[in-house]
Design a protein around this motif. Structure first.
Motif, PDB file in Angstrom:
ATOM      1  N   UNK A 203     -61.058 -26.152 -41.162  1.00 51.76           N
ATOM      2  CA  UNK A 203     -60.598 -27.007 -40.076  1.00 51.76           C
ATOM      3  C   UNK A 203     -60.670 -28.462 -40.516  1.00 51.76           C
ATOM      4  N   UNK A 204     -59.621 -29.228 -40.252  1.00 51.40           N
ATOM      5  CA  UNK A 204     -59.642 -30.656 -40.551  1.00 51.40           C
ATOM      6  C   UNK A 204     -59.212 -31.427 -39.315  1.00 51.40           C
ATOM      7  N   UNK A 205     -59.847 -32.595 -39.109  1.00 53.60           N
ATOM      8  CA  UNK A 205     -59.577 -33.428 -37.950  1.00 53.60           C
ATOM      9  C   UNK A 205     -59.428 -34.872 -38.396  1.00 53.60           C
ATOM     10  N   UNK A 206     -58.369 -35.522 -37.957  1.00 58.27           N
ATOM     11  CA  UNK A 206     -58.169 -36.938 -38.265  1.00 58.27           C
ATOM     12  C   UNK A 206     -57.559 -37.628 -37.056  1.00 58.27           C
ATOM     13  N   UNK A 207     -57.837 -38.935 -36.931  1.00 58.62           N
ATOM     14  CA  UNK A 207     -57.306 -39.745 -35.844  1.00 58.62           C
ATOM     15  C   UNK A 207     -56.620 -40.954 -36.463  1.00 58.62           C
ATOM     16  N   UNK A 208     -55.335 -41.130 -36.187  1.00 53.89           N
ATOM     17  CA  UNK A 208     -54.551 -42.210 -36.768  1.00 53.89           C
ATOM     18  C   UNK A 208     -54.051 -43.129 -35.665  1.00 53.89           C
ATOM     19  N   UNK A 209     -54.161 -44.442 -35.874  1.00 56.78           N
ATOM     20  CA  UNK A 209     -53.708 -45.394 -34.876  1.00 56.78           C
ATOM     21  C   UNK A 209     -53.977 -46.822 -35.276  1.00 56.78           C
ATOM     22  N   UNK A 210     -54.020 -47.732 -34.300  1.00 56.81           N
ATOM     23  CA  UNK A 210     -54.171 -49.163 -34.592  1.00 56.81           C
ATOM     24  C   UNK A 210     -55.488 -49.538 -35.257  1.00 56.81           C
ATOM     25  N   UNK A 211     -56.535 -48.728 -35.131  1.00 50.40           N
ATOM     26  CA  UNK A 211     -57.812 -49.056 -35.773  1.00 50.40           C
ATOM     27  C   UNK A 211     -58.432 -47.800 -36.357  1.00 50.40           C
ATOM     28  N   UNK A 212     -59.388 -47.985 -37.250  1.00 49.91           N
ATOM     29  CA  UNK A 212     -60.079 -46.868 -37.861  1.00 49.91           C
ATOM     30  C   UNK A 212     -60.948 -46.177 -36.820  1.00 49.91           C
ATOM     31  N   UNK A 213     -60.986 -44.852 -36.889  1.00 47.11           N
ATOM     32  CA  UNK A 213     -61.754 -44.082 -35.910  1.00 47.11           C
ATOM     33  C   UNK A 213     -63.021 -43.532 -36.544  1.00 47.11           C
ATOM     34  N   UNK A 214     -64.092 -43.559 -35.780  1.00 46.67           N
ATOM     35  CA  UNK A 214     -65.342 -42.895 -36.166  1.00 46.67           C
ATOM     36  C   UNK A 214     -65.328 -41.508 -35.538  1.00 46.67           C
ATOM     37  N   UNK A 215     -65.400 -40.457 -36.365  1.00 45.62           N
ATOM     38  CA  UNK A 215     -65.248 -39.072 -35.889  1.00 45.62           C
ATOM     39  C   UNK A 215     -66.526 -38.296 -36.161  1.00 45.62           C
ATOM     40  N   UNK A 216     -66.951 -37.519 -35.176  1.00 43.40           N
ATOM     41  CA  UNK A 216     -68.116 -36.649 -35.345  1.00 43.40           C
ATOM     42  C   UNK A 216     -67.785 -35.263 -34.818  1.00 43.40           C
ATOM     43  N   UNK A 217     -68.249 -34.231 -35.545  1.00 42.52           N
ATOM     44  CA  UNK A 217     -68.096 -32.834 -35.135  1.00 42.52           C
ATOM     45  C   UNK A 217     -69.471 -32.229 -34.918  1.00 42.52           C
ATOM     46  N   UNK A 218     -69.612 -31.485 -33.838  1.00 37.06           N
ATOM     47  CA  UNK A 218     -70.881 -30.823 -33.532  1.00 37.06           C
ATOM     48  C   UNK A 218     -70.645 -29.314 -33.529  1.00 37.06           C
ATOM     49  N   UNK A 219     -71.341 -28.606 -34.416  1.00 42.11           N
ATOM     50  CA  UNK A 219     -71.164 -27.160 -34.523  1.00 42.11           C
ATOM     51  C   UNK A 219     -71.965 -26.454 -33.440  1.00 42.11           C
ATOM     52  N   UNK A 220     -71.296 -25.588 -32.677  1.00 47.86           N
ATOM     53  CA  UNK A 220     -71.952 -24.807 -31.639  1.00 47.86           C
ATOM     54  C   UNK A 220     -71.780 -23.330 -31.945  1.00 47.86           C
ATOM     55  N   UNK A 221     -72.377 -22.496 -31.112  1.00 43.11           N
ATOM     56  CA  UNK A 221     -72.341 -21.051 -31.367  1.00 43.11           C
ATOM     57  C   UNK A 221     -70.991 -20.456 -30.993  1.00 43.11           C
ATOM     58  N   UNK A 222     -70.726 -19.264 -31.553  1.00 41.56           N
ATOM     59  CA  UNK A 222     -69.590 -18.411 -31.173  1.00 41.56           C
ATOM     60  C   UNK A 222     -68.232 -19.080 -31.359  1.00 41.56           C
ATOM     61  N   UNK A 223     -68.103 -19.880 -32.425  1.00 40.08           N
ATOM     62  CA  UNK A 223     -66.798 -20.432 -32.763  1.00 40.08           C
ATOM     63  C   UNK A 223     -66.403 -21.692 -32.035  1.00 40.08           C
ATOM     64  N   UNK A 224     -67.316 -22.318 -31.292  1.00 41.22           N
ATOM     65  CA  UNK A 224     -67.002 -23.553 -30.581  1.00 41.22           C
ATOM     66  C   UNK A 224     -67.470 -24.761 -31.398  1.00 41.22           C
ATOM     67  N   UNK A 225     -66.674 -25.817 -31.359  1.00 42.21           N
ATOM     68  CA  UNK A 225     -67.027 -27.096 -31.975  1.00 42.21           C
ATOM     69  C   UNK A 225     -66.864 -28.195 -30.938  1.00 42.21           C
ATOM     70  N   UNK A 226     -67.786 -29.142 -30.934  1.00 46.69           N
ATOM     71  CA  UNK A 226     -67.645 -30.326 -30.106  1.00 46.69           C
ATOM     72  C   UNK A 226     -67.152 -31.476 -30.966  1.00 46.69           C
TER      73      UNK A 226
END
Length: 784
Positions: A416-439
């Motif tokens: 899985x890959x996640x990116x945010x593109x726009x007028x400014x640089x984005x700070x991105x965080x992923x939180x791994x949860x149980x049973x296939x869920x991600x925050x």
């Protein structure tokens, strides 16, 4: 608003009441005695006959109870018809009815009334009121008791000057708009002079005038610059501690952090069946620790307000989760409230196969629900099986965490890959949860349009990139509140009106209505009074709508607001799609699949097909739903999305592989769509799917060894360890015809006696099946 449950141990003797197969209609009274009457005796129940079926209602909850206690009752109908029982409760306060339908036709219901008074319990069967309905349940008690604590510390402002005597000082505050307001002056803990309650409502420069005998004191007037950070907003406060459960007659900690909340007053109120003690234990800067102690167990409602707004939070009693197994049996899940507004949902699947998990807030599906949940072997995976949902994909704001959820379980193994593109640089965080869920959460510094790119195995998931309009710091928009917005029970072509209060904010108000079919309609706004507006719209479709309310293009708190037009029974979790053409099909030919809407109420059913060419799409009504036919004109992969009430059904979108020869594919993705306003269809009685293990069936007896003409032979079939299934027995004579005399008799719950009498000499073949499978040794060859 946060709900608390205080557990109290109790003991209730078990009681079984068996009713005769046929009883006269009307009330029945049962008294059980064992030296003394059991609690609730004599027991009363009502028996009625509707459409040829008896229906019984009984339980103490139909008669009366105490406020704050859980009251329950049972309704029993014909086996397999519990779904035709309809129960509604009206009374002095709103109650949430908990219901469990059982395969035997009974329904267990319970509710917790918090206000004394008479509650009307309306029970219908096949749409007709049963005898005695509505039942009057009289709830006694003293009602809710309210205990409060108000703290002004977080609204204090030091003027950084020392004054020995504050008795003869007079203070006024001049707002940026030029208004003059009186203020209360006080001596702070460090001896400095300060304002006791400073709650700015708008940005700008404030002027504090402090006079003694009509003359300014030293350094007066004082200037206070107020920006977005200083404005009081409850969204900047966090709460932790005993917010979900507590212990009676013990000290329970509650910590409120107002560091990022600006200036405002803090108040805590605890409502419940008994009074409670609430005390400030400690405060460090703008972090407050309170102790509270309810005097008795029960359900309590904890309200925390900052700057006259509720601190954001979800009431755990508004959350509901259920899971439906492959046979269509639905069970409620346990929802547990955790810190930071997270919820733990416990599910216990009992069979393998595809399940449907529904998660609702205030009766409406949350973003992304319903979810597919496979137990055992996963079905076809891929990027199209990744599900996402959350406010961070619909709107954003600079400087704060914009959050959403990602569900990858059904997609199978992958990257899985996640990116945010726009007028400014984005700070991105992923939180791994149980049973296939991600925050997922992202933060940006500049407003504008951003693209949220989500890829699985280097391939965009459906809908990616998600275009999100990130607004500037909402600032004064946080002050705006909505009142009298009805979120359910609305009807097509009937106006809906609610009010918006600016509460001192200044700016342009704009409201839009998003419809289930994807349309956008501007709402009409009229100023009723200074800072108070009326917003009006007329819905034209059934299903879930969203009302966006913005001030200066920034969403106000809780916007967008979900509302249900039409019946709440319109439930996408009850809609299923089936057919081979959801997986594969042929180019130039009609490929068909069926969408089953029976039992899901009425709503807008929409089908979207995306692929390398347009398709010829048609629909016709069938008994339990709608059959769709589509003809693609070139081979390739197509995505079929099915929505009900603007919510994707579980399993959608489906990826189908179209083979054959056809025209040249389009360089861009082509979409074809069709929408149908469905009519309500009643679901038939679901056939129970039996699950037996033929390998554990034991067959024995002399009748297996040798047959004798014109003499009865017998054998036994033991299914004790083989589960539940249908027993099938057949015997063929040497001439190829069925034996003339073959009998099967059930001896006990798990054993059968098989007897036969043959008339021909030769080899006879005996088949014994448990379910769809032959038992060990079958077919048996028996010679005469």
């Amino acid at each position: 608003m946060i709900g608390l449950f205080l557990a109290k141990p109790f003991y209730t003797p078990s009681l079984a009441i068996v009713f005769p197969a046929a009883v006269p209609c009307g009330p029945i009274y049962l008294t059980l005695r064992d030296a003394r009457d059991m609690q609730g005796s004599p027991f009363s129940c009502v028996v009625d006959k509707i459409n040829g079926s008896f229906i019984t209602a009984f339980g103490a909850g139909l008669v009366g109870g105490l406020s704050g206690d859980q009251e329950s009752f049972t309704v029993v109908a014909k086996q397999g018809t519990a779904k035709d029982i309809d129960v509604k409760i009206d009374g002095p306060s709103k109650v949430d009815v908990q219901r469990k339908d059982n395969p035997d036709g009974s329904a267990n219901l319970s509710f917790r009334p918090m206000t004394p008074g008479a509650y009307n319990i309306n029970i219908k069967y096949h749409g007709k009121p049963i005898k005695g309905s509505p039942f009057i349940c009289k709830i006694s008690g003293e009602g809710r008791k309210r205990s409060t604590l108000s703290l002004g510390n977080c609204a204090e402002y030091s003027l950084k000057i020392t004054e020995t005597d504050v008795v003869d000082l007079v203070g006024t505050l001049k707002t940026p708009q030029g208004q003059i307001e009186p203020i209360i002056l006080k001596k702070m803990e460090d001896g400095e002079l300060g304002i006791a309650y400073f709650t700015p409502r708008s940005k700008g420069e404030y002027q504090v005038n402090v006079l003694r005998q009509e003359k300014h004191i030293k350094n007066s007037p004082f200037k206070i610059a107020v920006g977005d950070k200083e404005l009081g907003h409850a969204a900047g406060c966090t709460v932790r501690g005993a917010t979900a459960s507590a212990i009676a007659n013990a000290s329970n900690d509650l910590i409120v952090d107002c560091t990022n909340g600006g200036y405002g007053g803090l108040s805590i109120a605890l409502e419940g069946p008994h009074r409670s003690n609430i005390d400030l234990y400690h405060h460090d800067e703008r972090v407050y620790t309170m102790h509270y102690s309810p005097h008795e167990p029960g359900i309590y409602i904890l309200n925390i307000r900052f700057a006259d707004e509720h601190v954001p939070g979800t009431n755990p009693f508004d959350m509901e989760a259920s899971i439906a197994d492959p046979d269509g049996q639905t069970e409620l899940c346990e929802v547990m409230d955790e810190e930071d507004f997270h919820y733990l949902i416990k599910i216990t699947p009992k069979v393998n196969g595809l399940h449907i998990l529904s998660i609702k807030h205030k009766g409406m599906h949350i973003s992304g629900s319903p979810f597919q949940y496979s137990v055992g072997q996963l079905a076809q995976g891929g990027p199209h099986k990744v599900q996402v949902g959350g406010p961070g994909l619909e709107k954003g704001e600079v400087g704060i965490n914009n959050v959403f959820n990602i569900y990858t379980r059904e997609a199978g193994a992958g990257a899985l890959s996640l990116s945010v593109e726009g007028p400014s640089k984005a700070s991105i965080k992923l939180e791994n949860r149980d049973n296939g869920f991600l925050g997922a959460r992202y933060t940006v510094d500049k407003p504008g349009m951003y693209g949220v790119h989500i890829k699985y195995n280097d391939e965009h998931i459906p809908g990616s990139p998600y275009m999100v309009n990130v607004s500037p710091d909402s600032g004064v928009a946080r002050q705006v509140t909505v009142h009298s917005l009805k979120d359910r029970g609305l009807q097509i072509d009937k106006p809906c009106t609610f009010t918006v209060g600016f509460n001192g904010a200044i700016g342009h108000l704009h409201a839009t209505l998003r419809t289930p079919s994807g349309g956008h309609t501007d709402c009409m706004t009229n100023e009723m009074d200074k800072g108070v507006y009326a917003v009006r719209f007329i819905p034209k479709e059934n299903g879930v709508h969203y009302v966006d309310v913005k001030l200066n293009d920034a969403h106000i708190p809780d916007s967008p607001f979900p509302i249900m037009v039409g019946s709440l029974a319109s439930d996408p979790a009850m809609v299923t799609a089936s057919g081979e053409s959801l997986e594969h099909g042929k180019c130039g030919s009609k490929n068909k699949f069926v969408v089953r809407t029976a039992g899901a109420g009425s709503g807008l059913l929409s089908v979207f097909i995306d692929g390398p060419s347009k398709v010829a799409l048609s629909c016709r009504e069938v008994d339990e739903g709608y059959e769709f036919s589509y003809t693609p004109f070139c081979p390739g992969k197509y995505l079929i999305t099915v929505k009900y009430g603007n919510i994707p059904i579980a399993g959608s979108p489906y990826q189908t592989n179209i083979t054959g020869t056809g025209r040249k594919p389009s360089p861009i993705m082509e979409q074809s769509s069709m929408s149908v306003e469905t009519v309500e269809k009643k679901a038939g009685v679901p056939s129970r799917k039996l699950r037996g293990d033929a390998s554990k069936v034991v067959v024995k007896g002399a009748g297996l060894k040798r047959a004798m003409t014109n003499r009865v032979q017998s054998l036994t079939v033991d299914t004790k360890d083989a589960g539940h299934a249908l027993l099938c027995v057949g015997m063929i004579s040497p001439s190829g015809l069925p034996e003339a005399e073959l009998n099967v008799k059930k001896v006990t719950a798990t054993s059968y006696s098989v007897s036969y009498k043959v008339q021909e000499a030769g080899e006879h073949v005996l088949h014994i099946k448990w379910g769809d499978d032959e038992v060990p040794g079958s077919p048996f060859v028996i010679s005469t």
